[in-house]
Design an enzyme around this catalytic site. Structure first.
Site, PDB file in Angstrom:
ATOM      1  N   HIS A  92      16.813  21.944  14.543  1.00 42.00           N
ATOM      2  CA  HIS A  92      16.039  21.645  13.339  1.00 42.00           C
ATOM      3  C   HIS A  92      15.447  22.935  12.764  1.00 42.00           C
ATOM      4  O   HIS A  92      15.524  23.178  11.552  1.00 42.00           O
ATOM      5  CB  HIS A  92      14.944  20.636  13.691  1.00 42.00           C
ATOM      6  CG  HIS A  92      14.244  20.057  12.522  1.00 42.00           C
ATOM      7  ND1 HIS A  92      12.910  20.269  12.271  1.00 42.00           N
ATOM      8  CD2 HIS A  92      14.689  19.259  11.520  1.00 42.00           C
ATOM      9  CE1 HIS A  92      12.565  19.619  11.173  1.00 42.00           C
ATOM     10  NE2 HIS A  92      13.626  18.997  10.699  1.00 42.00           N
ATOM     11  N   ASP A  93      14.887  23.781  13.622  1.00 41.61           N
ATOM     12  CA  ASP A  93      14.379  25.088  13.182  1.00 41.61           C
ATOM     13  C   ASP A  93      15.489  25.919  12.553  1.00 41.61           C
ATOM     14  O   ASP A  93      15.289  26.572  11.525  1.00 41.61           O
ATOM     15  CB  ASP A  93      13.789  25.878  14.366  1.00 41.61           C
ATOM     16  CG  ASP A  93      12.431  25.387  14.800  1.00 41.61           C
ATOM     17  OD1 ASP A  93      11.811  24.585  14.083  1.00 41.61           O
ATOM     18  OD2 ASP A  93      11.983  25.833  15.876  1.00 41.61           O
TER      19      ASP A  93
END
Length: 150
Positions: A92-93
């Site tokens: 996600h990052d």
């Protein structure tokens, strides 16, 4: 003598052309960076698997200049209640950081958040009964948090 000189010049020209073409191909490889980024940030299990394989071999992708840095689940636990969410948070990052750098974050945020939720649910699929229910509830909470505050 002319034939030998002409042959030598032709061979030299071919070598230079080959070097230039190879260099141009190497320089052009990152032109597909948006496609690679999109491929690694979809909701599917195959997208997740491709990203984890690339993450394990980041040096192979160094020409693309991807930002692989992560703080995992930020201020939330990386492994809440023992559920291993850290890799899902890292992907996600990756999506957030690289789409922000590309200037197309807002157009992709919803998909990135959905991919995150699908990744978390895949983690939860490995459990059964009440543990799976607790994991899915935690996954939903994490998803709602990134959807609202991410």
């Amino acid at each position: 003598m002319h034939r030998r000189l002409a042959t030598g010049l032709a061979a030299s020209a071919l070598a230079v052309t080959t070097v230039v073409a190879t260099a141009a191909t190497a320089d052009a490889a990152p032109a597909d960076k948006p496609q690679v980024l999109a491929g690694w940030t979809q909701t599917s299990a195959s997208s997740y698997s491709a990203w984890t394989a690339a993450r394990a071999n980041q040096s192979a992708w160094s020409a693309y200049g991807f930002d692989w840095s992560t703080d995992y689940c930020s201020t939330s636990p990386d492994n809440p209640f023992g559920f291993p969410f850290s890799t899902s948070c890292a992907r996600h990052d990756f999506g957030y950081r690289n789409y922000k750098a590309a200037g197309s974050f807002s157009a992709n945020k919803s998909r990135l958040d959905s991919a995150f939720y699908e990744d978390l649910k895949r983690v939860c699929a490995g459990y059964g009964g009440g543990t799976k229910t607790a994991c899915n509830s935690t996954a939903w909470t994490y998803y709602q948090a990134v959807k609202a505050f991410g």
